[in-house]
Design a protein around this motif. Structure first.
Motif, PDB file in Angstrom:
ATOM      1  N   ALA A  87      42.698  47.167  41.474  1.00  6.84           N
ATOM      2  CA  ALA A  87      43.835  47.021  40.558  1.00  6.84           C
ATOM      3  C   ALA A  87      45.166  46.827  41.279  1.00  6.84           C
ATOM      4  CB  ALA A  87      43.915  48.248  39.649  1.00  6.84           C
ATOM      5  N   THR A  88      45.148  46.608  42.581  1.00  8.76           N
ATOM      6  CA  THR A  88      46.402  46.476  43.320  1.00  8.76           C
ATOM      7  C   THR A  88      47.251  45.314  42.804  1.00  8.76           C
ATOM      8  OG1 THR A  88      47.374  46.330  45.518  1.00  8.76           O
ATOM      9  CG2 THR A  88      45.464  44.946  45.107  1.00  8.76           C
ATOM     10  N   VAL A  89      48.561  45.485  42.889  1.00  7.81           N
ATOM     11  CA  VAL A  89      49.492  44.400  42.535  1.00  7.81           C
ATOM     12  C   VAL A  89      50.212  43.890  43.786  1.00  7.81           C
ATOM     13  CG1 VAL A  89      49.822  45.235  40.180  1.00  7.81           C
ATOM     14  CG2 VAL A  89      51.341  46.060  41.996  1.00  7.81           C
ATOM     15  N   GLU A  90      49.785  44.362  44.936  1.00  2.98           N
ATOM     16  CA  GLU A  90      50.480  44.045  46.197  1.00  2.98           C
ATOM     17  C   GLU A  90      50.544  42.546  46.460  1.00  2.98           C
ATOM     18  OE1 GLU A  90      49.980  44.932  51.009  1.00  2.98           O
ATOM     19  OE2 GLU A  90      48.750  46.020  49.558  1.00  2.98           O
ATOM     20  N   TYR A  91      49.525  41.822  46.031  1.00  2.00           N
ATOM     21  CA  TYR A  91      49.441  40.399  46.369  1.00  2.00           C
ATOM     22  C   TYR A  91      49.752  39.487  45.178  1.00  2.00           C
ATOM     23  CZ  TYR A  91      46.931  42.632  50.189  1.00  2.00           C
ATOM     24  OH  TYR A  91      46.584  43.441  51.230  1.00  2.00           O
ATOM     25  N   ASP A  92      50.308  40.028  44.120  1.00  2.00           N
ATOM     26  CA  ASP A  92      50.464  39.285  42.872  1.00  2.00           C
ATOM     27  C   ASP A  92      51.237  37.980  43.010  1.00  2.00           C
ATOM     28  OD1 ASP A  92      48.981  41.065  41.447  1.00  2.00           O
ATOM     29  OD2 ASP A  92      50.554  41.607  40.016  1.00  2.00           O
ATOM     30  N   GLU A  93      52.239  37.942  43.887  1.00  2.00           N
ATOM     31  CA  GLU A  93      53.079  36.752  43.993  1.00  2.00           C
ATOM     32  C   GLU A  93      52.478  35.672  44.887  1.00  2.00           C
ATOM     33  OE1 GLU A  93      55.637  36.476  41.915  1.00  2.00           O
ATOM     34  OE2 GLU A  93      54.940  38.439  41.240  1.00  2.00           O
ATOM     35  N   GLN A 131      48.969  31.695  41.343  1.00  2.00           N
ATOM     36  CA  GLN A 131      49.375  33.018  41.800  1.00  2.00           C
ATOM     37  C   GLN A 131      48.367  34.050  41.306  1.00  2.00           C
ATOM     38  OE1 GLN A 131      53.474  32.964  40.239  1.00  2.00           O
ATOM     39  NE2 GLN A 131      54.117  33.491  42.333  1.00  2.00           N
ATOM     40  N   ARG A 133      48.734  36.950  40.198  1.00  2.00           N
ATOM     41  CA  ARG A 133      49.106  37.643  38.956  1.00  2.00           C
ATOM     42  C   ARG A 133      48.671  36.874  37.709  1.00  2.00           C
ATOM     43  NH1 ARG A 133      53.717  35.313  36.791  1.00  2.00           N
ATOM     44  NH2 ARG A 133      54.922  33.987  38.214  1.00  2.00           N
ATOM     45  N   ARG A 140      40.371  37.978  39.834  1.00  2.00           N
ATOM     46  CA  ARG A 140      41.035  38.722  40.909  1.00  2.00           C
ATOM     47  C   ARG A 140      39.995  39.444  41.765  1.00  2.00           C
ATOM     48  NH1 ARG A 140      46.609  40.442  39.684  1.00  2.00           N
ATOM     49  NH2 ARG A 140      46.177  42.418  40.713  1.00  2.00           N
TER      50      ARG A 140
END
Length: 211
Positions: A87-93, A131, A133, A140
């Motif tokens: 669930a990480t958002v670290e790489y969303d961009e 991306q 996100r 993902r």
């Protein structure tokens, strides 16, 4: 010729109390192949994987991965571990392609040919320039898994790897797990509620029995 069940990670005398994850003077060897980590409620397997990744610190004890002690040289240890929380958002961009390039720069043994096969097998081609996100939860997860198998990391940690995957992708991931198990060169630790189908296990760690 490779040696079956080569020791990859040596765990000595761990003490930790984090949420439901409680280990006291706990030692084990993680060998090459696939090790299943499970607990009845599913509440502490993720923290156990984070512990092996070096994200959680134990009060005492040591983790020695291919001769590198995490408590002595965390950076060198981390270069041999692949772990991304689903669930990480670290790489969303990042775009998927940029994410793969970043992982390739992190791991000395990253296999671009294997990545190409994984991208095809997981049907990721249409998503390479999106991306992260923008992707569904299942897509993902496929991105994290493709990088995991391509990384060449001595210790690869996957949490609920089949969750949110379509049937064909799940079947493909299981085939990759089985191939890694047969190769006998890397350790894959899988956190799940049940054993992956048709994948030979080197070991099973039942956390419920440790609590």
């Amino acid at each position: 010729m490779h040696t079956q069940n080569t020791a990859i990670l040596q765990i000595d005398g761990l003490h930790i109390a984090h949420g439901r994850l409680t280990l006291s003077d706990w030692s084990a060897t993680i060998a090459a192949g696939v090790t299943l980590v499970c607990d009845e409620e599913g509440e502490c397997k993720t923290d156990f994987l984070r512990l092996l990744a070096g994200e959680l610190s134990a009060a005492a004890g040591s983790l020695c991965l291919s001769g590198v002690v995490q408590q002595v040289d965390a950076q060198a240890y981390g270069r041999q571990v692949y772990w991304i929380a689903p669930a990480t958002v670290e790489y969303d961009e990042l775009t998927v392609e940029a994410f793969f390039a970043l992982q390739a720069s992190r791991y000395a043994g990253f296999d671009q040919a294997a990545l190409a096969q994984l991208i095809a097998g997981l049907a990721l081609e249409p998503h390479l320039f999106k991306q992260i996100r923008m992707l569904s939860a299942g897509t993902r997860r496929k991105v994290w898994i493709a990088a995991a198998f391509a990384s060449g990391a001595a210790l690869t940690l996957l949490d609920d790897p089949l969750a949110a995957l379509d049937k064909s992708s799940a079947t493909f991931v299981l085939s990759q797990m089985a191939a890694l198990a047969q190769a006998g060169q890397r350790a894959l630790v899988v956190g799940d509620y049940q054993a992956p189908a048709n994948v030979p296990l080197t070991a099973r760690i039942d956390l419920a029995s440790q609590l």
